[in-house]
Design an enzyme around this catalytic site. Structure first.
Site: not given
Ligand code: PLP
Length: 375
Positions: A197, A235, A321
């Site tokens: 990411s 796109t 999250c």
């Molecule tokens: N995987 C891990 C280990 C993460 O720390 C995160 C985000 O905190 C993600 C996946 C998800 O990342 P994104 O925000 O780019 O979806």
């Protein structure tokens, strides 16, 4: 405000923003159009893919641009197992993965009839190689483990785990490298798929990558046009993908320097915190220095977070999250650290931008909150 939540997201680098603004403005053509304006965008997009491939020591055809790591995780896991379900319906992951992996697994169990084994971790938050070896079966088709845990910074022995998968099964190995890229040396040669990411490495939000070995076939989750090797119709968000190359290059160039600086800062912070009463450090010493998870035993996570926020400090209670679920940290519970530590945890995440003065001010603020609330 003092920002200590870099594992959640990072501010954008000026160099990346400047390039993005220029590309956004000047390269507006659809990269799939056959005319010159479209071709110019396509050329830059493919150049970015080639540069990323070179930086990661992989082939250009192995780079798929996505909108975020959550998408990459979904694409890799669902895309692979739905395509290859005829070969077996067993998947292995760990119990402390990011929600974008755990919820994908849950959906595969509930909706598509897959069987998922969630491997436990030890007290340091690490998957044990012996446990993996025992869990592998003839019908195991995919194994997915994170490189670095986003709540504690625990580093899995990814190379060893991947080798076991390849030696003892026909399964493919996927790794969520989100908290590792730009921080640790990553060798993709023993992984079949890997997730990245941009916004964790001072790039754009809404920008992710999936590395997928050339010979691996996935079921596209988005049907339509042929963008991204037919894996992702729609796109192309070309300007975002174009600046990913610069984001990654700068992160890798500064990796070593950032690591040593942050390691010193982390050591200092640990030393100061370990002198304080009622504070327990949940991140093992071998963890990534960019993340430090602690429990302030007399003050619950949410109270601590809000009190620190009021004093001008930004930290997380757990993974961002999961922050709205009010749940205690499932990661700490799975590590066997107990209910109290799981409900009193906060995650501090550092950067090369963090100063010793900021760390000192933060420690003082924690002391004050513990004094005010901890009766
Ligand atoms: N995987 C891990 C280990 C993460 O720390 C995160 C985000 O905190 C993600 C996946 C998800 O990342 P994104 O925000 O780019 O979806």
């Amino acid at each position: 405000m003092i920002y200590l939540d870099y594992a959640s997201t990072t501010p954008i680098r000026k160099e990346v923003l400047d390039t993005y603004m220029k590309v956004l403005h000047e390269y507006y053509g659809n990269s799939d159009s056959l005319h010159e304006i479209g071709r110019q965008t396509s050329k830059l997009l493919e150049q970015s893919r080639a540069n990323i491939a070179q930086l990661l020591h992989i082939y250009s055809e192995e780079v798929i641009f996505t909108s975020c790591a959550s998408e990459s995780n979904n694409m890799a896991i669902k895309g692979f197992v739905l395509k290859h379900a005829h070969r077996g319906k067993h998947i292995i992951t760990s119990s402390i993965e990011h929600s974008s992996v755990l919820k994908t697994m849950k959906q595969l169990e509930d909706v598509f009839g897959f069987e998922v084994t969630y491997l436990p971790v030890n007290q340091a938050g690490i998957v044990q190689t012996e446990t993996l070896q025992k869990a592998l079966r003839k019908d195991t088709i995919l194994v997915s483990f994170m490189y670095v845990n986003n709540e504690t910074g625990a580093i899995n022995p990814i190379e060893k785990l991947a080798k076991i998968v390849h030696e003892y099964s026909r399964a493919v190995f996927h790794c969520d490298c989100v908290q590792a890229i730009g921080k640790l040396k990553i060798d993709l040669s023993y992984m079949d798929m890997a997730t990245f990411s941009a916004h964790k490495i001072y790039g754009l939000k809404g920008s992710g990558l999936l590395y997928k070995k050339k010979n691996i076939q996935l079921l596209p989750l988005l049907s339509g046009g042929q963008q991204e090797l037919g894996m992702r119709a729609g796109t192309s968000n070309a300007p975002t993908h174009i600046v990913m190359a610069k984001t990654l290059r700068l992160a890798l160039e500064e990796q070593e320097m950032c690591f040593s600086y942050v390691k010193r800062l982390n050591d200092y912070m640990r030393e100061q915190l370990s002198k304080m009463q009622d504070i327990v450090i949940n991140s093992d010493k071998a963890c990534s220095p960019f993340i430090l998870n602690i429990s302030c035993l007399r003050v619950g996570s949410e109270i601590m977070l809000n009190a620190l926020n009021a004093k001008g400090f930004a930290v997380s209670a757990q993974s961002t999250c999961s922050s709205k679920s009010k749940a205690r940290s499932y990661v700490l519970l799975e590590m066997g650290l107990g209910e109290e530590r799981a409900t009193h945890a906060i995650r501090i995440s550092l950067s090369h931008k963090t100063t010793k003065e900021e760390v000192d001010a933060f420690i003082k603020a924690i002391q004050e909150v513990m004094f005010d609330y901890g009766t």
